[in-house]
Design a protein around this motif. Sequence first.
Motif, PDB file in Angstrom:
ATOM      1  N   LEU A 165      -7.121 -65.104 -25.042  1.00 16.56           N
ATOM      2  CA  LEU A 165      -6.495 -66.416 -25.202  1.00 16.56           C
ATOM      3  C   LEU A 165      -5.009 -66.340 -25.532  1.00 16.56           C
ATOM      4  O   LEU A 165      -4.291 -67.334 -25.390  1.00 16.56           O
ATOM      5  CB  LEU A 165      -7.232 -67.215 -26.271  1.00 16.56           C
ATOM      6  N   THR A 166      -4.524 -65.177 -25.977  1.00 21.24           N
ATOM      7  CA  THR A 166      -3.081 -65.010 -26.183  1.00 21.24           C
ATOM      8  C   THR A 166      -2.442 -64.264 -25.029  1.00 21.24           C
ATOM      9  O   THR A 166      -1.210 -64.298 -24.879  1.00 21.24           O
ATOM     10  CB  THR A 166      -2.782 -64.229 -27.472  1.00 21.24           C
ATOM     11  N   GLY A 167      -3.264 -63.578 -24.230  1.00 22.73           N
ATOM     12  CA  GLY A 167      -2.717 -62.779 -23.141  1.00 22.73           C
ATOM     13  C   GLY A 167      -2.065 -61.505 -23.621  1.00 22.73           C
ATOM     14  O   GLY A 167      -1.295 -60.882 -22.882  1.00 22.73           O
ATOM     15  N   ILE A 168      -2.372 -61.093 -24.849  1.00 24.74           N
ATOM     16  CA  ILE A 168      -1.734 -59.922 -25.456  1.00 24.74           C
ATOM     17  C   ILE A 168      -2.818 -58.917 -25.837  1.00 24.74           C
ATOM     18  O   ILE A 168      -3.795 -59.268 -26.511  1.00 24.74           O
ATOM     19  CB  ILE A 168      -0.905 -60.330 -26.679  1.00 24.74           C
ATOM     20  N   GLN A 169      -2.648 -57.676 -25.421  1.00 25.07           N
ATOM     21  CA  GLN A 169      -3.638 -56.649 -25.686  1.00 25.07           C
ATOM     22  C   GLN A 169      -3.773 -56.383 -27.187  1.00 25.07           C
ATOM     23  O   GLN A 169      -2.810 -56.523 -27.943  1.00 25.07           O
ATOM     24  CB  GLN A 169      -3.247 -55.344 -24.980  1.00 25.07           C
ATOM     25  N   PRO A 170      -4.962 -55.975 -27.637  1.00 21.69           N
ATOM     26  CA  PRO A 170      -5.164 -55.720 -29.072  1.00 21.69           C
ATOM     27  C   PRO A 170      -4.174 -54.728 -29.663  1.00 21.69           C
ATOM     28  O   PRO A 170      -3.748 -54.887 -30.809  1.00 21.69           O
ATOM     29  CB  PRO A 170      -6.599 -55.176 -29.124  1.00 21.69           C
ATOM     30  N   TRP A 171      -3.819 -53.701 -28.909  1.00 24.70           N
ATOM     31  CA  TRP A 171      -2.877 -52.711 -29.447  1.00 24.70           C
ATOM     32  C   TRP A 171      -1.456 -53.241 -29.516  1.00 24.70           C
ATOM     33  O   TRP A 171      -0.621 -52.657 -30.183  1.00 24.70           O
ATOM     34  CB  TRP A 171      -2.937 -51.423 -28.626  1.00 24.70           C
ATOM     35  N   ASN A 172      -1.188 -54.367 -28.871  1.00 24.05           N
ATOM     36  CA  ASN A 172       0.124 -55.001 -28.974  1.00 24.05           C
ATOM     37  C   ASN A 172       0.145 -56.174 -29.948  1.00 24.05           C
ATOM     38  O   ASN A 172       1.223 -56.674 -30.292  1.00 24.05           O
ATOM     39  CB  ASN A 172       0.601 -55.474 -27.601  1.00 24.05           C
TER      40      ASN A 172
END
Length: 690
Positions: free
Chosen positions: A107-114
């Motif tokens: 939902l944010t379009g951001i990978q967990p590591w980022n």
Amino acid sequence: MQGRFSRHYFLRGAMLAVGLTLGHALAFSAPKVTVKPAIVPKAQAARADSPNVVFIIADDLNDWIGWMGGHPQARTPNMDRLARMGMRFMNAHCSYALCNPSRTSMLTGIQPWNSGVAGNEQDWRNAETLVGKPTLPEYFRQQGYTTAAGGKVFHASHGGPEGRLTGWHGGRRGFEQDAAWDVRFPGNGVQIPDLPVHTGQNFNGLDIWHWDWGTVDVKPEATDDGQVVNWATQYLQRKQDRPFFLTVGLYRPHAPWYVPRQYFAERPLSEVRLPEVKEDDLADVPATAKAYLNGGLHRQMMDRQLWASAVRAYLASITFCDAMVGKVLDALESSPNKANTVIVFTSDHGLYLGEKQRWHKGGLWERGTHVPLVVVAPGVTQPDTQSSQAVSLIDLYPTLCELTGLPKPQSLDGLSLVPLLRDPNVIRTTPALTAMGEGDKASYAVRTERWRYIRYSNGSEELYDHQSDPHEWTNLAGRGNLAAVQKELAAQIPQKWVSASRTVDQVKVDSSPDGMVSYFFQAGDRLSADASPDILERAFDIEVIFEYNPATNADSTLVSQGDARLGFALHLIDGHPALTVNYDGLRSTLKSEEQLAPGQIRVRSLVSLDGSMSLAATGLTKDVRGYAPFEGGFPRLPAEGLAVGSSFGPLPARLFPNSTPFDGAFRLLRMTILPGVTEDRRAARAVPVE
């Protein structure tokens, strides 16, 4: 001498508590809060002919559905119908095999590591890395879409045996983003309707609150998902003034598997087929990959002969979920929005049903990361098409932007699926990545069309060839003829993990010549043990000013340090301010008999060197005083660090099951470490409380 110092600090703490009404006793100012602007393209009104979006997300739905061929007894006619309407992705994967980090990433379009969001108890809304970066529905709302949602979208849970709004691993509100929606069902600030039958019924005899299944005599429309779908069908029947983004969050087939009787009745237990497994499947995997075996759940399932019963219940829940999907499709197809609506259907992650002796979610094997994904885009997709390319849920955000003609936010990590939607023969070179763990304990899986490569945090590896081994029964890692393949896949592993919290260098710290140090924290701060305030043999005072809402904050943890063995937590218990201190099996909880009133609250607490503790708050008629399980301050530094606004921490779940992250605004959170003294202050005057 010892008594004089102890009395000095206890009296000083009492004065600080009284200062709740007299003003600040210490001359430290709160840091100025700066709100960062959202990183979004210039807002534009959605055109009247912009396509609508219907986003349907199931919970814990693995690949046991008809069109994916994951289980021969799956009955999913509606999911199969939807798959024939557009493109089905046969090789789609989540970015993290747990609810909260998976949904946050998608939902944010951001990978967990980022983003640094990696746990089900970690409130993504407080992640420093996500400030100013709009979520998918929030962005569509900013761009002129009407956004509406029913059911679980962001992380939330069933609310436990009481169906609580908050607590029990998030509660029915969960980590809701109120700013994302114009319309919300069942109501503003609530994601999941109250379940007609609460969890904890213990139908299966295991007495595990979240791991239960059984029939319930409830009509489908009266269930939580039934209520959500009835609302969604009514919404779809109405002609909307603007393009809309409608999200339908289905809680099934998440456990507990309580579904109406007819969904169980259509599968006699004696006819249930277990998943295909290999007896020595775990013989060639690294030891770290088998750590979950220590929990013994598979052994319990086997000893009680519950495997077939669990498979039956999960299949029943999938079919129930399918019926809900069918109602949404029927409503859309008979609505005025049929010809101009993009449909997306997926799940947040997979689920194990005894494969590799594993149950539930998590892990980095195919069954845990593989998810259904269907996209129907009028004018773009062709009916009954499919792609075997490896894709990720991280790709949905940019895909929906492109399909609706919206510019993509700069923060997105994913790649649009539109080229694949237009041409099923397109070859994709970017693999799908899945993480588990975080920081230097993070492990990763890399999935391509043919290969799955896993590298654990300790460097151990697995490699599977899906052309010849779809069950991932034979670990090929380390074989010389595949060294080049393994090296190429390993090169895709992220090189760093970004923390969601501020570093200790970003925390404002004030100090005075006499050795007193004050830290000013904010929601979401998490410090390692080494970077946390030094409370070894030191008295400390905490002041918190916050906006209190009894509906969402009654069992919140404000600030904590350490763990259940050694640590403290300043928290709320059913609206009563409390201070809990743990010490090697002893526990002392100081709790006011009075409840807080809604509004702005200032709480002050002190742990003193003579073993005394004090607690005061706005609106309380008297201070609360008691004793810690030790005297002279903490006898050693806690093994775990400090966290602000997080759940549990030093609070054992069995004693504080409703502990939940603080869901609101902090105006001030100051922790002051008082000057240390050199004398031996410990005396047998503290009163330990178990």
